[in-house]
Design a protein around this motif. Structure first.
Motif, PDB file in Angstrom:
ATOM      1  N   UNK A   1       0.838  -1.186   0.000  1.00 36.13           N
ATOM      2  CA  UNK A   1       0.000   0.000   0.000  1.00 36.13           C
ATOM      3  C   UNK A   1       0.878   1.242   0.000  1.00 36.13           C
ATOM      4  N   UNK A   2       0.260   2.379  -0.175  1.00 32.42           N
ATOM      5  CA  UNK A   2       1.031   3.626  -0.153  1.00 32.42           C
ATOM      6  C   UNK A   2       1.720   3.807   1.194  1.00 32.42           C
ATOM      7  N   UNK A   3       1.030   3.426   2.268  1.00 29.15           N
ATOM      8  CA  UNK A   3       1.619   3.543   3.606  1.00 29.15           C
ATOM      9  C   UNK A   3       2.803   2.597   3.764  1.00 29.15           C
ATOM     10  N   UNK A   4       2.643   1.341   3.311  1.00 25.39           N
ATOM     11  CA  UNK A   4       3.734   0.369   3.448  1.00 25.39           C
ATOM     12  C   UNK A   4       4.945   0.753   2.619  1.00 25.39           C
ATOM     13  N   UNK A   5       4.730   1.212   1.417  1.00 20.61           N
ATOM     14  CA  UNK A   5       5.851   1.602   0.561  1.00 20.61           C
ATOM     15  C   UNK A   5       6.597   2.799   1.130  1.00 20.61           C
ATOM     16  N   UNK A   6       5.844   3.758   1.657  1.00 24.41           N
ATOM     17  CA  UNK A   6       6.500   4.937   2.225  1.00 24.41           C
ATOM     18  C   UNK A   6       7.288   4.576   3.480  1.00 24.41           C
ATOM     19  N   UNK A   7       6.726   3.705   4.296  1.00 19.90           N
ATOM     20  CA  UNK A   7       7.393   3.317   5.533  1.00 19.90           C
ATOM     21  C   UNK A   7       8.699   2.571   5.255  1.00 19.90           C
ATOM     22  N   UNK A   8       8.729   1.783   4.195  1.00 14.10           N
ATOM     23  CA  UNK A   8       9.939   1.020   3.871  1.00 14.10           C
ATOM     24  C   UNK A   8      11.070   1.921   3.382  1.00 14.10           C
ATOM     25  N   UNK A   9      10.742   3.024   2.788  1.00 18.29           N
ATOM     26  CA  UNK A   9      11.778   3.853   2.159  1.00 18.29           C
ATOM     27  C   UNK A   9      12.083   5.153   2.908  1.00 18.29           C
ATOM     28  N   UNK A  10      11.249   5.514   3.878  1.00 18.23           N
ATOM     29  CA  UNK A  10      11.475   6.799   4.534  1.00 18.23           C
ATOM     30  C   UNK A  10      12.758   6.816   5.381  1.00 18.23           C
ATOM     31  N   UNK A  11      13.217   5.641   5.872  1.00 18.71           N
ATOM     32  CA  UNK A  11      14.423   5.600   6.699  1.00 18.71           C
ATOM     33  C   UNK A  11      15.691   5.284   5.903  1.00 18.71           C
ATOM     34  N   UNK A  12      15.499   5.019   4.615  1.00 23.02           N
ATOM     35  CA  UNK A  12      16.684   4.705   3.799  1.00 23.02           C
ATOM     36  C   UNK A  12      16.919   5.711   2.688  1.00 23.02           C
ATOM     37  N   UNK A  13      16.244   6.816   2.723  1.00 21.25           N
ATOM     38  CA  UNK A  13      16.409   7.826   1.685  1.00 21.25           C
ATOM     39  C   UNK A  13      17.783   8.497   1.803  1.00 21.25           C
ATOM     40  N   UNK A  14      18.473   8.738   0.696  1.00 22.25           N
ATOM     41  CA  UNK A  14      19.782   9.424   0.744  1.00 22.25           C
ATOM     42  C   UNK A  14      19.698  10.861   1.244  1.00 22.25           C
ATOM     43  N   UNK A  15      18.496  11.419   1.222  1.00 21.44           N
ATOM     44  CA  UNK A  15      18.349  12.784   1.713  1.00 21.44           C
ATOM     45  C   UNK A  15      18.589  12.875   3.218  1.00 21.44           C
TER      46      UNK A  15
ATOM     47  N   UNK B   1      -0.679   9.454   6.185  1.00 22.54           N
ATOM     48  CA  UNK B   1      -1.006   8.210   5.494  1.00 22.54           C
ATOM     49  C   UNK B   1      -1.551   7.166   6.468  1.00 22.54           C
ATOM     50  N   UNK B   2      -0.963   7.101   7.663  1.00 26.63           N
ATOM     51  CA  UNK B   2      -1.431   6.136   8.667  1.00 26.63           C
ATOM     52  C   UNK B   2      -2.849   6.475   9.118  1.00 26.63           C
ATOM     53  N   UNK B   3      -3.124   7.777   9.298  1.00 28.48           N
ATOM     54  CA  UNK B   3      -4.470   8.181   9.702  1.00 28.48           C
ATOM     55  C   UNK B   3      -5.483   7.850   8.613  1.00 28.48           C
ATOM     56  N   UNK B   4      -5.125   8.095   7.365  1.00 29.91           N
ATOM     57  CA  UNK B   4      -6.029   7.770   6.262  1.00 29.91           C
ATOM     58  C   UNK B   4      -6.287   6.273   6.153  1.00 29.91           C
TER      59      UNK B   4
END
Length: 254
Positions: free
Chosen positions: A2-16, A37-40
């Motif tokens: 889901x959009x939430x799962x995909x974002x959660x997997x990549x938010x801690x590994x972003x090069x930014x 996203x979690x609230x939605x």
């Protein structure tokens, strides 16, 4: 995912995150997006739960689930179409329960949100339905009039009964002089070849019969099966027609 799962997997590994200037700001914005996203996602799960309960005619659990979903979205400052949908669902549920006042409030709250034209049309329709005044209960007099008891009870109180009228005779009863068509005498046929015969006792034909031809009862001689027989004039007599296949050809061979 889901959009939430995909974002959660990549938010801690972003090069930014490794950027000295933008890393802290990126992390803060990423966490805010994740909360939205979690609230939605949580609100949509509660919405589905409420819809299922509504389909099973469990109205109170349905209302509770939709209320929780709106609270989740409201805590994160989320409004708009999905909130209006849940208000519309609540209005429909309250309408089925007979709680028109709560239905009206739900419609008014839903119309405050930005939503699609179809959802707004449902809210307007339910608001108009629950805003209508319920029909007043009929009085005793109206009930008697509707069932025909009023007139009969009034006649019973007066000790009189209505005289039945036969269609077409009302006017003649009030004014007998106007009913003249029924008293007219029949006219006698005049002129023509039947003149003097209609009401006369004179027979149509004399003793000699019709002057235009013979009477059908007169006997005449006709040939019947080779002999002359007397038959009534009007009787149809058979006519002999020779059959060529039955003629005698003598002794000659065919």
């Amino acid at each position: 995912l889901s959009a939430l799962g995909a974002f959660q997997c990549n938010m801690h590994s972003s090069p930014w995150l490794r950027d000295e200037k933008l890393g802290p700001e990126f992390k803060r914005i990423a966490e805010q997006i994740y909360k939205l996203l979690a609230a939605g996602d949580n609100a949509m799960s509660l919405k589905v739960k409420g819809n299922k309960a509504f389909g099973e005619q469990r109205f109170e659990p349905a209302l509770e689930a939709w209320t929780q979903a709106r609270v989740v979205l409201d805590e994160e400052g989320i409004a708009g179409h999905h909130v209006a949908v849940m208000w519309s669902n609540e209005a429909m549920c309250c309408k089925k329960m007979g709680d028109l006042e709560r239905c009206r409030r739900a419609c008014e709250e839903g119309l405050k949100c930005i939503c699609s034209a179809s959802v707004r049309a449902k809210l307007d329709c339910n608001l108009a339905a629950c805003s209508k005044q319920p029909p007043a209960a009929p009085t005793a007099a109206q009930t008697e009039a509707g069932t025909g008891l009023g007139s009969r009870s009034a006649e019973a109180r007066q000790g009189t009964s209505a005289k039945p009228q036969v269609p077409g005779h009302a006017e003649s009863e009030m004014n007998p002089s106007t009913s003249t068509k029924a008293s007219k005498k029949r006219t006698v046929m005049k002129g023509g070849f039947l003149n003097g015969i209609g009401d006369s006792k004179k027979p149509m034909y004399g003793p000699e019969g019709s002057v235009q031809g013979k009477n059908h009862s007169d006997l005449v001689k006709v040939r019947v099966n080779g002999t002359m027989q007397e038959v009534p004039y009007g009787k149809v007599c058979p006519i002999e027609v020779p059959n060529p296949y039955l003629e005698d050809n003598g002794d000659d061979e065919p």
